[in-house]
Design a protein around this motif. Structure first.
Motif, mmCIF file in Angstrom:
data_model
loop_
_atom_site.group_PDB
_atom_site.id
_atom_site.type_symbol
_atom_site.label_atom_id
_atom_site.label_comp_id
_atom_site.label_asym_id
_atom_site.label_seq_id
_atom_site.Cartn_x
_atom_site.Cartn_y
_atom_site.Cartn_z
ATOM 1 N N LEU A 354 -25.002 30.983 14.906
ATOM 2 C CA LEU A 354 -24.517 30.781 16.270
ATOM 3 C C LEU A 354 -23.640 29.530 16.356
ATOM 4 O O LEU A 354 -22.639 29.510 17.083
ATOM 5 C CB LEU A 354 -25.701 30.670 17.237
ATOM 6 N N LEU A 355 -24.022 28.477 15.633
ATOM 7 C CA LEU A 355 -23.158 27.297 15.590
ATOM 8 C C LEU A 355 -21.809 27.648 14.985
ATOM 9 O O LEU A 355 -20.762 27.202 15.456
ATOM 10 C CB LEU A 355 -23.827 26.196 14.769
ATOM 11 N N ARG A 356 -21.858 28.436 13.937
ATOM 12 C CA ARG A 356 -20.606 28.858 13.297
ATOM 13 C C ARG A 356 -19.748 29.647 14.275
ATOM 14 O O ARG A 356 -18.529 29.448 14.360
ATOM 15 C CB ARG A 356 -20.939 29.695 12.067
ATOM 16 N N ASP A 357 -20.345 30.522 15.076
ATOM 17 C CA ASP A 357 -19.594 31.349 16.009
ATOM 18 C C ASP A 357 -18.888 30.522 17.070
ATOM 19 O O ASP A 357 -17.874 30.949 17.626
ATOM 20 C CB ASP A 357 -20.515 32.363 16.684
ATOM 21 N N ARG A 358 -19.418 29.351 17.375
ATOM 22 C CA ARG A 358 -18.766 28.539 18.394
ATOM 23 C C ARG A 358 -17.960 27.386 17.812
ATOM 24 O O ARG A 358 -17.564 26.478 18.518
ATOM 25 C CB ARG A 358 -19.774 28.040 19.424
ATOM 26 N N GLY A 359 -17.679 27.451 16.496
ATOM 27 C CA GLY A 359 -16.665 26.575 15.934
ATOM 28 C C GLY A 359 -17.120 25.539 14.940
ATOM 29 O O GLY A 359 -16.289 24.798 14.415
ATOM 30 N N VAL A 360 -18.433 25.435 14.655
ATOM 31 C CA VAL A 360 -18.886 24.476 13.650
ATOM 32 C C VAL A 360 -18.571 25.034 12.264
ATOM 33 O O VAL A 360 -18.881 26.187 11.954
ATOM 34 C CB VAL A 360 -20.396 24.198 13.787
ATOM 35 N N LEU A 387 -21.250 34.976 2.601
ATOM 36 C CA LEU A 387 -20.227 34.106 2.013
ATOM 37 C C LEU A 387 -19.042 33.927 2.951
ATOM 38 O O LEU A 387 -18.413 32.860 2.977
ATOM 39 C CB LEU A 387 -19.755 34.678 0.672
ATOM 40 N N GLY A 388 -18.750 34.953 3.737
ATOM 41 C CA GLY A 388 -17.640 34.851 4.671
ATOM 42 C C GLY A 388 -17.866 33.838 5.775
ATOM 43 O O GLY A 388 -16.921 33.441 6.467
ATOM 44 N N ASP A 389 -19.114 33.416 5.965
ATOM 45 C CA ASP A 389 -19.420 32.410 6.984
ATOM 46 C C ASP A 389 -19.243 30.989 6.464
ATOM 47 O O ASP A 389 -19.283 30.039 7.254
ATOM 48 C CB ASP A 389 -20.865 32.564 7.477
ATOM 49 N N GLU A 468 -9.178 29.100 18.701
ATOM 50 C CA GLU A 468 -9.080 28.442 17.400
ATOM 51 C C GLU A 468 -10.452 27.971 16.914
ATOM 52 O O GLU A 468 -10.737 27.981 15.723
ATOM 53 C CB GLU A 468 -8.121 27.259 17.472
ATOM 54 N N ASP A 469 -11.324 27.563 17.848
ATOM 55 C CA ASP A 469 -12.657 27.118 17.460
ATOM 56 C C ASP A 469 -13.462 28.262 16.865
ATOM 57 O O ASP A 469 -14.143 28.102 15.852
ATOM 58 C CB ASP A 469 -13.403 26.550 18.672
ATOM 59 N N THR A 470 -13.406 29.425 17.494
ATOM 60 C CA THR A 470 -14.203 30.548 17.013
ATOM 61 C C THR A 470 -13.693 31.069 15.674
ATOM 62 O O THR A 470 -14.435 31.724 14.946
ATOM 63 C CB THR A 470 -14.200 31.687 18.048
#
Length: 751
Positions: A354-360, A387-389, A468-470
């Protein structure tokens, strides 16, 4: 009662030994070390321990002592923080909150000067142009308000109307703060009181005051984001048909952020958050024990607004993303998905996703065989992360600090953008010791507490969420892939050509404005002046026909990197002596008495596209805009900061000549330094390398579209007194001729 840890007789050595015996020293121990180092004259260590206290919890007394140390020691500590002027406007007693905010903000990377209004005077301060607020000139305004100051009835005949009217009352303040002061807004949301005369019936009674307060929080959030396309709010209520009824509620405010006090109060318990004794005796709406937490979260939001938040989460693997050791237990033996422990690790991965989905940005840093570690991501059925994450995957037997440095270098971000998570206390400690810029989260022993430990870390707070963040992971993974291409290329030119890059000039509109403001607020490395501008300022500049705003997107064969570069320039006319100085003429010279230049106010690029020759192409675009406006030259400025040494020689490399400096003073972001000024006659513009395909994506009727050679018209006179342009060091005319066909090549636009 006296704090048993505060023993004035203990030496620094004794205190340091006590701190070294635990991974996270207590707040009392941090305070004592801060005071001891201050008495010893070691200001840097005093500040370091004062800031460490903010991560250790602590009560109001400990925070107050640490805030005092920071106030006294910071000027001599040489700590590089982003300066900001912050006004605290409260509807209750905010003295304690305002006193702790500088300490919390310093931990978030911001040095704040605080202005506090009188008790309950927030609305008068905003409405009166002669108030102290306007004299202070804040960069950000904190509306520290409580539910008792809302004008909502105990029971509303028309709940929707009551909420809309009250929301408009608050957003009208935002409107004034943004438009008149040019400041950002941080609004504290309203805490719904735990005592409710409707009891559980309130949840099915929209007219009850507690329901109205909850709806007001939602309405303010929707007002900040702007209306949905359907005209229906997320809560299901229709937005009003006319702006006359609600006013600015329908506008959208990208410069407004929130501290969710309702969530904070629910986390600690509303009976603890609001203590009626404090309210009736001192009009204190937040119990004193929770003021430090409120300051910490407000500072995190402020840091996010100013671009100081962390952006990359670096993850260990064994006993962090799964239970067990992959090299010993094998793929089938690790704990993941099944059983209590396996479910805990899966939940941790889901939260990280979820952090990754919002730009981390996510990176892996593991002591493991690379092939084995990757196999877990590819084959284990319970893996929630793939791996894609992962933007950068580092699995080797190098020590963790070496791997982390490599991750930062490959992704092109600073160490101070990283947060490290590892179950091993020894690994965490070596990173703290050798890479103090990296934040390290102390994971608890129990994996069931991992999610809470990561969620409690406040400095991933986003200032704004853009497209751009996502897509950030894909963009940074593409950067890592580009690094692999660079390693295999025989020359830099071959590498750049192999990227197959396309840069698109896009208009500044309601879709790109949030991203432009975000870039201006957070870009540090490639930023010539580091001037921070809000939405209102950028929009005003864009509306000025004598201004130029260039926004560029960049894509390559690996990824679309999104909007990555911004230039703001203004047409300025110099006359008399000023024109002679710009032209480099001496006294009595017959230099032009009237000279027009294009003055570059802001030039910045995202760190993920630095070194790809995009800056050379942008220089050509700037020159083309100068020609369109009839300017004889382009003038640039370099204001040094702690982080932008990367661009110190950009202007001379592009052929600009020096025309003086402005003496010692403040550089960009308030850092000490000397501003240098540079000039490039448009007749001396250099040829671009031609390694990036340029596309003008602005509307055909836009007068600021890049002109073709036939549109250039008469060339302005060549300016005298400047050194000849330096030869290019990247690219050649021959290489440009063999570049891919462009819609409008840089040779055409630069002449």
């Amino acid at each position: 009662m006296a704090d048993p840890e505060r023993r004035s007789g203990r030496s620094i050595a004794e205190l340091a030994a006590a701190a070294a015996s635990v991974e996270v020293p207590t707040a009392g121990l941090c305070r004592d070390l801060a005071l001891a180092h201050e008495r010893a004259g070691d200001h840097a260590a005093a500040v370091r321990w004062a800031l460490a206290l903010t991560d250790a919890g602590g009560d109001l007394a400990a925070w107050t002592a640490a805030a005092g140390v920071l106030r006294r020691a910071l000027p001599a500590a040489d700590l590089r923080l982003r300066p900001a002027k912050v006004a605290v406007l409260g509807s209750y007693t905010t003295a304690q909150f305002a006193a702790l905010l500088p300490l919390a903000a310093a931990r978030a990377g911001v040095a704040v000067e605080v202005y506090e209004c009188g008790y309950g005077q927030y609305r008068q301060e905003v409405l009166d142009p002669s108030s102290g607020l306007y004299g202070f000139g804040p960069d950000a305004v904190v509306l520290a308000v409580h539910a008792g100051d809302t004008a909502l009835p105990a029971f509303a005949e028309d709940p929707g109307h009551a909420v809309r009217v009250e929301a408009a009352r608050w957003t009208s303040l935002w409107e004034i703060i943004v438009s008149r002061l040019g400041a950002r807004v941080i609004q504290h949301t309203f805490v719904v009181p735990e005592a409710d005369p409707f009891g559980h019936l309130a949840r099915r009674t929209p007219a009850a005051r507690s329901s109205l307060l909850a709806a007001l929080n939602t309405a303010l959030g929707e007002a900040a984001a702007g209306p949905s396309a359907s005209g229906t709010s997320a809560s299901g209520t229709s937005t009003p048909d006319t702006s006359a009824e609600v006013g600015p509620v329908e506008r959208g405010f990208t410069g407004v952020s929130f501290v969710d006090c309702e969530r904070l109060a629910a986390t600690v318990g509303k009976r603890d958050w609001f203590d009626p004794r404090y309210w009736h005796r001192a009009k204190q709406a937040v119990a004193l024990g929770h003021v430090p937490a409120l300051a910490r979260h407000t500072a995190a939001v402020l840091g996010a607004q100013l671009g100081a938040s962390r952006k990359c989460l670096v993850l260990d693997l064994d006993n962090t993303l799964w239970g067990g050791v992959l090299g010993e237990d094998g793929l089938a033996g690790i704990a993941l998905g099944d059983g209590p422990a396996g479910e805990a690790f899966s939940a941790f991965q889901e939260y990280i996703a979820l952090l990754r989905d919002r730009g981390v940005i996510l990176a892996v840093c593991s002591k493991n065989n690379d092939a084995d570690a990757r196999e877990a991501f590819e084959r284990h059925p319970a893996m929630r992360l793939r791996l894609g994450d992962i933007a950068m995957f580092s699995a080797s037997w190098d020590d963790k600090p070496t791997q982390i440095r490599r991750i930062a270098h490959t992704l092109g971000i600073g160490l101070d953008a990283l947060v490290f998570v590892d179950d091993n206390p020894a690994e965490r400690e070596v990173v703290r010791q050798l890479l103090p810029e990296v934040d390290v989260i102390a994971l608890p022993r129990d994996p069931h507490e991992y999610v809470r430990a990561l969620a409690d870390y406040p400095f991933f707070e986003p200032g704004l969420l853009t497209s751009e963040d996502t897509a950030r992971t894909e963009q940074y993974r593409a950067r890592a892939q580009a690094a692999e291409l660079a390693a295999s290329a025989s020359s830099l030119e071959e590498f750049h050509r192999g990227l197959e890059m396309t840069a698109t000039v896009v208009p500044l509109d309601e879709l790109t404005l949030p991203r432009v403001v975000q870039l201006i607020g957070k870009t540090n490395q490639f930023n010539l002046t580091t001037r921070r501008r809000g939405v209102a300022e950028v929009a005003e500049l864009a509306a000025d026909p004598s201004s130029v705003v260039l926004c560029l997107r960049l894509a390559d064969r690996f990824a679309d990197h999104g909007l990555v570069a911004v230039v703001i320039a203004r047409q300025q006319r110099e006359t008399g002596a000023a024109a002679g100085a710009v032209a480099g003429a001496g006294a009595g010279d017959s230099a032009e008495a009237d000279l027009t230049v294009l003055d570059v106010d802001t030039w910045l690029m995202s760190c993920r596209v630095i070194g790809r020759t995009l800056e050379d192409e942008i220089a050509g675009l700037i020159v083309a805009e100068a020609r369109r406006l009839g300017c004889a030259a382009v003038r640039g400025h370099y204001l040094p900061t702690a982080k932008n040494a990367l661009v110190a020689d950009l202007y001379p490399r592009l052929g600009f000549g020096p025309i003086g400096s402005r003496g010692s003073g403040e550089g960009g972001d308030g850092a000490p330094g000397e501003r240098t000024d540079w000039l490039l006659p448009v007749t001396d513009a250099q040829r671009s390398p031609g390694l990036i395909r340029i596309v003008d994506g602005r509307p055909a009727g836009d007068s600021r579209c890049v002109p073709s050679p036939q549109e250039h018209g008469p060339q302005p006179p060549r300016l005298r007194g400047l050194p000849e342009p330096r030869p290019r060091t990247v690219g050649t005319a021959e290489s440009s001729a063999s570049a891919p066909i462009m819609e409008r090549t840089m040779e055409e636009v630069a002449g």
